[in-house]
Motif scaffolding. Structure first.
Motif, mmCIF file in Angstrom:
data_model
loop_
_atom_site.group_PDB
_atom_site.id
_atom_site.type_symbol
_atom_site.label_atom_id
_atom_site.label_comp_id
_atom_site.label_asym_id
_atom_site.label_seq_id
_atom_site.Cartn_x
_atom_site.Cartn_y
_atom_site.Cartn_z
ATOM 1 N N THR A 318 0.843 -1.200 0.000
ATOM 2 C CA THR A 318 0.000 0.000 0.000
ATOM 3 C C THR A 318 0.874 1.244 0.000
ATOM 4 N N LEU A 319 0.542 2.177 -0.885
ATOM 5 C CA LEU A 319 1.142 3.506 -0.866
ATOM 6 C C LEU A 319 0.070 4.492 -0.414
ATOM 7 N N ASP A 320 0.403 5.324 0.584
ATOM 8 C CA ASP A 320 -0.582 6.255 1.130
ATOM 9 C C ASP A 320 -0.015 7.673 1.107
ATOM 10 N N LYS A 321 -0.661 8.541 0.313
ATOM 11 C CA LYS A 321 -0.300 9.963 0.225
ATOM 12 C C LYS A 321 1.194 10.163 -0.056
ATOM 13 N N VAL A 322 1.667 9.427 -1.044
ATOM 14 C CA VAL A 322 3.089 9.472 -1.389
ATOM 15 C C VAL A 322 3.374 10.667 -2.293
ATOM 16 N N THR A 323 4.474 11.347 -2.002
ATOM 17 C CA THR A 323 4.954 12.436 -2.847
ATOM 18 C C THR A 323 6.359 12.082 -3.329
ATOM 19 N N GLN A 324 6.595 12.313 -4.610
ATOM 20 C CA GLN A 324 7.902 12.022 -5.188
ATOM 21 C C GLN A 324 8.225 13.073 -6.241
ATOM 22 N N ALA A 325 9.419 13.635 -6.177
ATOM 23 C CA ALA A 325 9.819 14.659 -7.135
ATOM 24 C C ALA A 325 11.281 14.460 -7.497
ATOM 25 N N TYR A 326 11.635 14.938 -8.710
ATOM 26 C CA TYR A 326 13.025 15.004 -9.147
ATOM 27 C C TYR A 326 13.377 16.478 -9.275
ATOM 28 N N GLY A 327 14.035 17.025 -8.274
ATOM 29 C CA GLY A 327 14.318 18.459 -8.288
ATOM 30 C C GLY A 327 13.023 19.251 -8.228
ATOM 31 N N ASP A 328 12.842 20.114 -9.215
ATOM 32 C CA ASP A 328 11.623 20.940 -9.258
ATOM 33 C C ASP A 328 10.457 20.220 -9.922
ATOM 34 N N LEU A 329 10.721 19.032 -10.485
ATOM 35 C CA LEU A 329 9.673 18.299 -11.188
ATOM 36 C C LEU A 329 8.973 17.345 -10.231
ATOM 37 N N THR A 330 7.718 17.636 -9.915
ATOM 38 C CA THR A 330 6.924 16.759 -9.050
ATOM 39 C C THR A 330 6.255 15.694 -9.902
ATOM 40 N N VAL A 331 6.578 14.442 -9.623
ATOM 41 C CA VAL A 331 5.997 13.331 -10.378
ATOM 42 C C VAL A 331 4.695 12.880 -9.735
ATOM 43 N N TYR A 332 4.702 12.708 -8.401
ATOM 44 C CA TYR A 332 3.504 12.292 -7.675
ATOM 45 C C TYR A 332 3.303 13.179 -6.450
ATOM 46 N N GLN A 333 2.040 13.459 -6.171
ATOM 47 C CA GLN A 333 1.685 14.187 -4.956
ATOM 48 C C GLN A 333 0.418 13.570 -4.384
ATOM 49 N N LEU A 362 7.369 1.207 -5.546
ATOM 50 C CA LEU A 362 6.833 -0.055 -5.030
ATOM 51 C C LEU A 362 7.964 -1.004 -4.635
ATOM 52 N N ALA A 363 9.042 -0.997 -5.428
ATOM 53 C CA ALA A 363 10.163 -1.907 -5.169
ATOM 54 C C ALA A 363 11.015 -1.446 -3.992
ATOM 55 N N GLY A 364 10.882 -0.188 -3.606
ATOM 56 C CA GLY A 364 11.685 0.315 -2.496
ATOM 57 C C GLY A 364 13.068 0.757 -2.903
ATOM 58 N N VAL A 365 13.349 0.795 -4.219
ATOM 59 C CA VAL A 365 14.686 1.224 -4.666
ATOM 60 C C VAL A 365 14.766 2.740 -4.791
ATOM 61 N N LEU A 366 13.608 3.403 -4.727
ATOM 62 C CA LEU A 366 13.571 4.864 -4.786
ATOM 63 C C LEU A 366 12.897 5.364 -3.504
ATOM 64 N N PRO A 367 13.652 5.946 -2.576
ATOM 65 C CA PRO A 367 13.061 6.410 -1.306
ATOM 66 C C PRO A 367 12.010 7.491 -1.556
ATOM 67 N N ILE A 368 10.877 7.370 -0.885
ATOM 68 C CA ILE A 368 9.812 8.365 -1.062
ATOM 69 C C ILE A 368 10.098 9.586 -0.203
ATOM 70 N N GLN A 369 9.604 10.743 -0.642
ATOM 71 C CA GLN A 369 9.886 11.999 0.047
ATOM 72 C C GLN A 369 8.796 12.366 1.043
ATOM 73 N N ALA A 370 7.611 11.792 0.876
ATOM 74 C CA ALA A 370 6.518 12.017 1.829
ATOM 75 C C ALA A 370 5.521 10.887 1.684
ATOM 76 N N GLY A 371 4.706 10.660 2.738
ATOM 77 C CA GLY A 371 3.738 9.576 2.711
ATOM 78 C C GLY A 371 4.326 8.281 3.247
ATOM 79 N N THR A 372 3.595 7.187 3.066
ATOM 80 C CA THR A 372 4.038 5.896 3.601
ATOM 81 C C THR A 372 3.935 4.799 2.546
ATOM 82 N N ARG A 373 4.841 3.850 2.679
ATOM 83 C CA ARG A 373 4.848 2.632 1.852
ATOM 84 C C ARG A 373 4.832 1.453 2.807
#
Length: 648
Positions: A318-333, A362-373
């Protein structure tokens, strides 16, 4: 436009093919298929002039322009993406260089500038850049990529840039070696749409069934050193190839029966003076007979039973309220996403939408910046991507890698599995350290399947696989009882595996409670015609939502009539095949009974024991000898009818 006549080629004592002939006409779309190692890429090299045939001739019509896209390893220099896409000839590149230099030096009033400009205009040079931008856009390049140096890009994007150059160039004959390998699903749909209206001829090698079905009208199959031509798309080729096999098998079996009959006559009568001349005639007939080889059929079904993972919890991840960005580019919020036990989910969407990012989260190879996995318990997770190859031991051989897995596998089973994933013969004794990137990926895939986790994440798993290997992977994943989330551009693979579709765009996942066809129906993403209108070949009108008609496109009524004709022919074939099988069974039964009767009649004891039975046996034998020629003639007529129907 292109003609190959009785071409032969071999390497190191091994004959790849011989007496190969091919005719490709203008605007014809041809698919070249065959098992790995059959010689498809070698045939391309011969056409391109990189290799010389051992025998035969290759003729390309004068003034025919030829464009070639290799499978991988295209060059990359300091030129920008847009420069590469517009570099359709050395002359165009040189004229563009001269014009830019003279403009920079403010010498546009000089005769040299006007001469260069006239020549550049005559080569349609001023239309190249807008055309290239439309094509680059269709292949998912962003506007910011146009001025990037090509050498800064990954191998897949370099291949896309070279593909764009070919489409801008529009050669008379477009030769493509695995062109879909480096395309995502949406770019592939655009590419297929573009090729349907392409004004030249196309010769392509591809392991993508859906691509071949959408593009080609003729299939050439390299099979056991021979090249066979089939009309229609790839699915029709499979039907016709099976019919050809059945026809060859019937001819072989018929000849074997004839040989057996002749041999029985020879064995029985060669020592009898009254029949000696007839026996000698039969011997000569046998000696002169051109033997039909027994047809072989490559069995592509993988019967190996893969081990299964332990049963996982109902909620796998389960991913809950996950945020992920690359620099200024927000991919997920505030992303919410979950996977249930046993689900098979395909992620689709435009390039850059975040599909691979989601898989890495999902694989855990990219640490999330906010939310929970949160992973369920107990969950073992496996992520299949290029970095997976780092888990291979470089000192081991290919065979040792598989036989030494936690789930013990015999040498025979290991060789069978490896053969399905393109490792054959001495390849299994290669050390991992000398394997190519593609070979390592395939080996890692086999190792993965032998010890599967109960959550499997796969990014483009069919890359570097041929059709038989893709079928083997499909078979393995159909057995798999864990949860699967994957990305793929292979529509055949997606259709075979996916049960739920998640479309991702602008950081928003939209779930569809069904496989790919359900997603297409519900989303309205029916085809490239309705989704993608960025570019079309130059000779066609722009900004139309309807695919333009080309000489190769057919009306719905024509397609309906052709479908009805195919159904009629298929029904007739099934009837003929059933009648042939029935006749063959009758012939075999009668021949077996005849042989038994002849043995009984040749036994003197049979007459002494029951003379009345011997009379009955003689009558029955006479009836069989009278009926057999008629039944054989009937069988031959049925076989000829089937052969005619298959040849049309």
């Amino acid at each position: 436009m292109l003609t190959l006549s009785n071409v032969g080629k071999g390497f190191g004592g091994r004959v790849l093919f011989e007496n190969v002939s091919l005719q490709l006409n203008r605007e014809e779309r041809v698919g070249l298929v065959g098992p790995n190692g059959a010689g498809k890429s070698t045939l391309f090299s011969l056409i391109l002039g990189d290799e010389v045939p051992d025998e035969g001739s290759i003729t390309l019509d004068k003034r025919v322009t030829l464009g070639f896209l290799p499978q991988e390893h295209a060059s990359a220099g300091d030129e920008t993406v847009l420069d590469l896409a517009t570099s359709i000839s050395p002359e165009v590149v040189e004229l563009k260089r001269i014009l830019l230099r003279l403009e920079k030096e403010e010498r546009t009033h000089e005769p040299d500038y006007h001469d260069a400009r006239l020549k550049f205009e005559g080569l349609n040079g001023f239309h190249l850049e807008p055309k290239a931008k439309r094509i680059l856009n269709g292949l998912a390049f962003r506007q910011s990529d146009y001025e990037r140096p090509v050498r800064e890009m990954s191998g897949g994007w370099i291949m896309r840039a070279h593909l764009a150059r070919l489409l801008v160039m529009e050669p008379d004959l477009l030769m493509l070696d695995e062109p879909t390998n480096h395309l995502d699903l949406q770019s592939l749909q655009w590419f297929q749409h573009y090729l349907r209206s392409y004004p030249g001829g196309i010769l392509t090698i591809s392991h993508d069934r859906a691509f071949l079905n959408d593009i080609v009208t003729t299939v050439y199959d390299i099979d056991q050193g021979r090249l066979h031509r089939y009309r229609g798309d790839y699915d029709q080729f499979l039907i016709e190839k099976e019919a050809r096999y059945q026809q060859q098998l019937a001819a072989y079996q018929n000849q074997q029966r004839e040989i057996a009959q002749l041999q029985r006559f020879i064995d029985r009568f060669r020592s009898k003076a009254s029949k000696a001349s007839q026996a000698q005639s039969k011997i000569k007939q046998l000696e002169k007979m051109e033997r039909i080889p027994m047809p072989t059929k490559v069995e592509q079904n993988l019967n190996f039973r893969f081990p299964q993972p332990k049963r996982g919890p109902q909620r796998v991840i389960t991913l809950d309220k996950v945020t992920q960005a690359y620099g200024d580019l927000t991919v997920y919020q505030n992303l919410n996403f979950s996977v249930e036990r046993g689900e098979r989910i395909v992620l689709v969407g435009p390039n850059g939408a975040g599909k691979s990012t989601l898989l890495k989260i999902l694989a855990g190879v990219l640490p999330i910046q906010a939310g929970t996995r949160a992973l369920g318990d107990p969950i073992t997770l496996g992520y299949y991507s290029q970095h997976r190859t780092e888990m291979l031991d470089p000192t081991r051989t290919v065979l040792q890698t598989i036989t030494g897995s936690r789930h013990r596998v015999s040498d025979q089973d290991a060789r069978t599995l490896l053969g399905c994933f393109l490792f054959s013969g001495d390849d299994v004794h290669k050390r991992v350290s000398v394997l190519s990137g593609g070979e390592k990926s395939r080996l890692a895939l086999v190792q993965f399947l032998l010890d599967p986790p109960n959550l499997l994440l796969m990014d483009e798993p069919t890359t570097h696989l041929d059709m038989a290997s893709i079928d083997a992977l499909i078979n393995a994943l159909k057995q798999y009882q864990g949860s699967l989330v994957f990305i793929s551009h292979d529509v055949h693979f997606i259709r075979a595996i996916s049960e739920r579709t998640v479309h991702i765009e602008a950081g928003q996942p939209t779930p569809y409670a069904g496989g790919y066809d359900y997603y297409v129906e519900k989303s309205g993403a029916t085809s490239a015609e309705t989704q993608l209108t960025q570019a079309q070949p130059e000779h066609l009108p722009k900004n139309t939502n309807k695919a333009p008609t080309s000489p190769n496109r057919k009306t719905k009524e024509q397609k309906r009539q052709e479908a009805q004709e195919r159904q009629r022919r298929s029904a007739r074939k099934r009837t003929l095949e059933a009648e042939i099988a029935k006749a063959e069974e009758r012939i075999l039964q009668m021949e077996s009974r005849r042989d038994n009767l002849m043995k009984q009649l040749e036994d003197p004891a049979a007459y002494a024991e029951n003379r009345g039975a011997a009379i009955d046996w003689n009558r029955e034998l006479a009836d069989i000898e009278e009926q057999l020629p008629t039944i054989n003639q009937s069988w031959e007529k049925l076989a000829e009818d089937l052969a005619e129907l298959s040849a049309d």
